[in-house]
Design an enzyme around this catalytic site. Structure first.
Site, short mmCIF file in Angstrom:
data_model
loop_
_atom_site.label_atom_id
_atom_site.label_comp_id
_atom_site.label_asym_id
_atom_site.label_seq_id
_atom_site.Cartn_x
_atom_site.Cartn_y
_atom_site.Cartn_z
N LYS A 56 0.85 -1.19 0.00
CA LYS A 56 0.00 0.00 0.00
C LYS A 56 0.88 1.24 0.00
CE LYS A 56 -3.85 1.84 2.84
NZ LYS A 56 -4.62 1.60 4.08
N SER A 131 -9.56 1.50 3.19
CA SER A 131 -8.71 2.30 2.33
C SER A 131 -7.68 1.49 1.54
CB SER A 131 -7.98 3.36 3.15
OG SER A 131 -7.12 2.76 4.10
N SER A 155 -9.38 -1.05 7.32
CA SER A 155 -8.92 -0.80 5.95
C SER A 155 -8.28 -1.98 5.24
CB SER A 155 -7.95 0.37 5.94
OG SER A 155 -8.68 1.56 5.92
N1 GLN Z 1 -12.92 3.52 7.01
C1 GLN Z 1 -12.13 3.83 8.16
C2 GLN Z 1 -11.73 5.28 8.11
O1 GLN Z 1 -12.03 5.91 7.16
C3 GLN Z 1 -10.94 2.91 8.24
C4 GLN Z 1 -9.69 3.48 7.73
C5 GLN Z 1 -8.47 2.65 7.94
O2 GLN Z 1 -8.49 1.57 8.54
N2 GLN Z 1 -7.33 3.20 7.53
O3 GLN Z 1 -11.12 5.79 9.01
#
Ligand code: GLN
Length: 458
Positions: A56, A131, A155
């Protein structure tokens, strides 16, 4: 040298030709990568030798860009490699690219990336989740054997569920955060997306362990060897998309048929998980993202009156709206005189959630929930408000607030789209997650994404 090195390498070279012919057109449709360098050199010998993987783009790999999906860091090239990545490379795995993400990891669709669009390999009109959407999509599309993501609030798991692959969020601290761009430091950990459960376990084995560069990292305590017998499930689960509800009920039936005892439990704190998560995550984000100001890092305006003007111009042009909203929210909840009202309260909720889960694990070996209340949605879907979208994180953020490990596993297809369920276990009990998921896979295997022809796990 590993005696099998020569044979494995020649296999890798043979596969590489087939890979390039397959992968380039596939990647054009999926768009998992922000940087894609599949034409790699001979890998080092080791346990993961010859396995191509993706990282990532908020995790550092030397000489690769480290954009975090943001205009702010569009031109940054990393001068160093994250510890977990270095360990995988030392075991022979090869980085072939950096994957797309919601800017700085903030989002659930990857549509909030400033630098690219990622499609779900099951249906290109849909999102891959987020994400770590690029990582999950690359794993599902057979572009890599596994991919690293970061999981602050789901994410890795949520995109894994959208793309029909496994998604592991390890126990907090068991994987070094050195080289991972911080969003909310007390919640996040690197995780793995892969079509192969066995490989996920192997990769975790290589990545984990204390690192002198990260004072919060630790060697996982050896798990208590015991077979999983009882699985807790949430009493009166509602608000699921009908397709996810069907998959959930089918999963309960499969688990019963496999001989597990299902124990209905009530998690009174679950409804408070999302507000607590977004309070803590934005508070930490507002501090963590303060370093991006166009002076040492990031986008620099062509002209500025003075340093303050430079910082304002850099952040105005460099950050997207979601990032700005979260920085403002975080600053708001931390402002002087109001910490008790928001931040301290959220920390209390966090402790209550941890205690609630502890009680569940006193009676059960695992807790099972859906990973997310919906399947992959179409790009630009407006059927959920941004607030409802955040509420949908409730199953995943719970594990981050408690620091416990969780695994999203493919639980079948509903109308052609994957649905994922999630096991959670007490801290350091990743072994239980793998054991139960492997047993579940004897009834429901990870699905093959249409059009994929290469399986790197074999
Ligand atoms: N959807 C969650 C957020 O927007 C998770 C994000 C993540 O785990 N980086 O914060």
């Amino acid at each position: 040298m590993d005696p099998t090195f020569e044979t494995r390498w020649s296999q890798f070279s043979a596969k590489k030709q087939a890979y390039l012919a397959y992968a380039r057109p596939m990647e054009q449709k999926v768009g998992s990568f922000l940087t894609y360098r599949p034409d790699v050199e001979a890998p080092q010998a080791g346990a993961l030798q010859g396995l191509p993987f993706a990282v990532k783009d908020n995790i550092a790999v030397k000489n690769f860009p480290l954009t975090c999906g943001s205009r702010m860091l569009e031109t940054l090239v990393s001068p160093y490699t994250a510890t977990a990545v270095a360990r995988l490379q030392a075991a022979g795995a090869v980085v072939i690219g950096k994957t797309n993400l919601d800017e700085f990891g903030m989002g659930s669709s990857t549509d909030l990336s400033a630098l690219g669009k990622t499609n779900n390999p099951w249906d290109f009109s849909r999102v891959a989740g987020g994400s770590s959407g690029g990582s999950a999509a690359a794993a599902a599309a057979g572009l890599v054997s596994f991919a690293l993501g970061t999981d602050t609030g789901g994410s890795v798991r949520q995109p894994a569920s959208f793309c029909g692959v496994y998604g592991l969020k390890p126990t907090y601290g068991t994987v070094s955060r050195y080289g991972m761009t911080a969003y909310a430091s007390s919640l996040e950990v690197m995780g793995i997306a892969s079509k192969s459960l066995a490989l996920t376990e192997k990769v975790y084995g290589v990545m984990k362990g204390r690192d002198p560069h990260d004072q919060t990292s630790l060697d996982p305590a050896p798990g208590v060897a015991r077979a999983v017998k009882t699985i807790a499930v949430l009493d009166g689960l509602t608000d699921l998309e009908p397709a996810v509800q069907r998959a959930y009920e089918a999963t309960l039936d499969h688990l019963k048929a496999l001989g597990y005892r299902l124990l209905p439990v009530h998690l009174g704190t679950l409804d408070y998980a999302v507000p607590a998560y977004y309070t803590i995550a934005t508070a930490e984000a507002s501090a963590n993202l303060a370093r991006f100001n166009g002076i040492r890092y990031g986008l620099r305006p062509e002209y500025a009156e003075n340093p303050e003007d430079l910082i304002r111009k850099s952040r105005t042009a460099g950050f997207g709206d979601e990032v700005k909203i979260r920085i403002m929210l975080g600053t708001y909840v931390l402002r002087s005189g109001f910490q008790d009202q928001y931040y301290t309260k959220a920390q209390k909720v966090r402790t209550a959630i941890r205690n609630d889960l502890q009680k569940v694990f006193d009676q059960a070996d695992l807790l099972m929930t859906p990973t997310f209340p919906t399947r992959a949605f179409v790009h630009g879907d407006r059927s959920m408000t941004p607030y409802q979208q955040k509420l949908a994180d409730k199953f995943t953020v719970t594990a981050n607030l408690a620091g416990i490990p969780a695994l999203s596993f493919p639980a079948g297809l509903e109308e052609g789209l994957p649905v994922g369920m999630q096991f959670m276990a007490p801290a350091f009990e990743e072994g239980r997650l793998f054991e139960a998921a492997a047993k579940f896979a004897t009834r429901v295997a990870a699905p093959d994404c249409p059009g994929t022809s290469l399986d790197w796990s074999k």
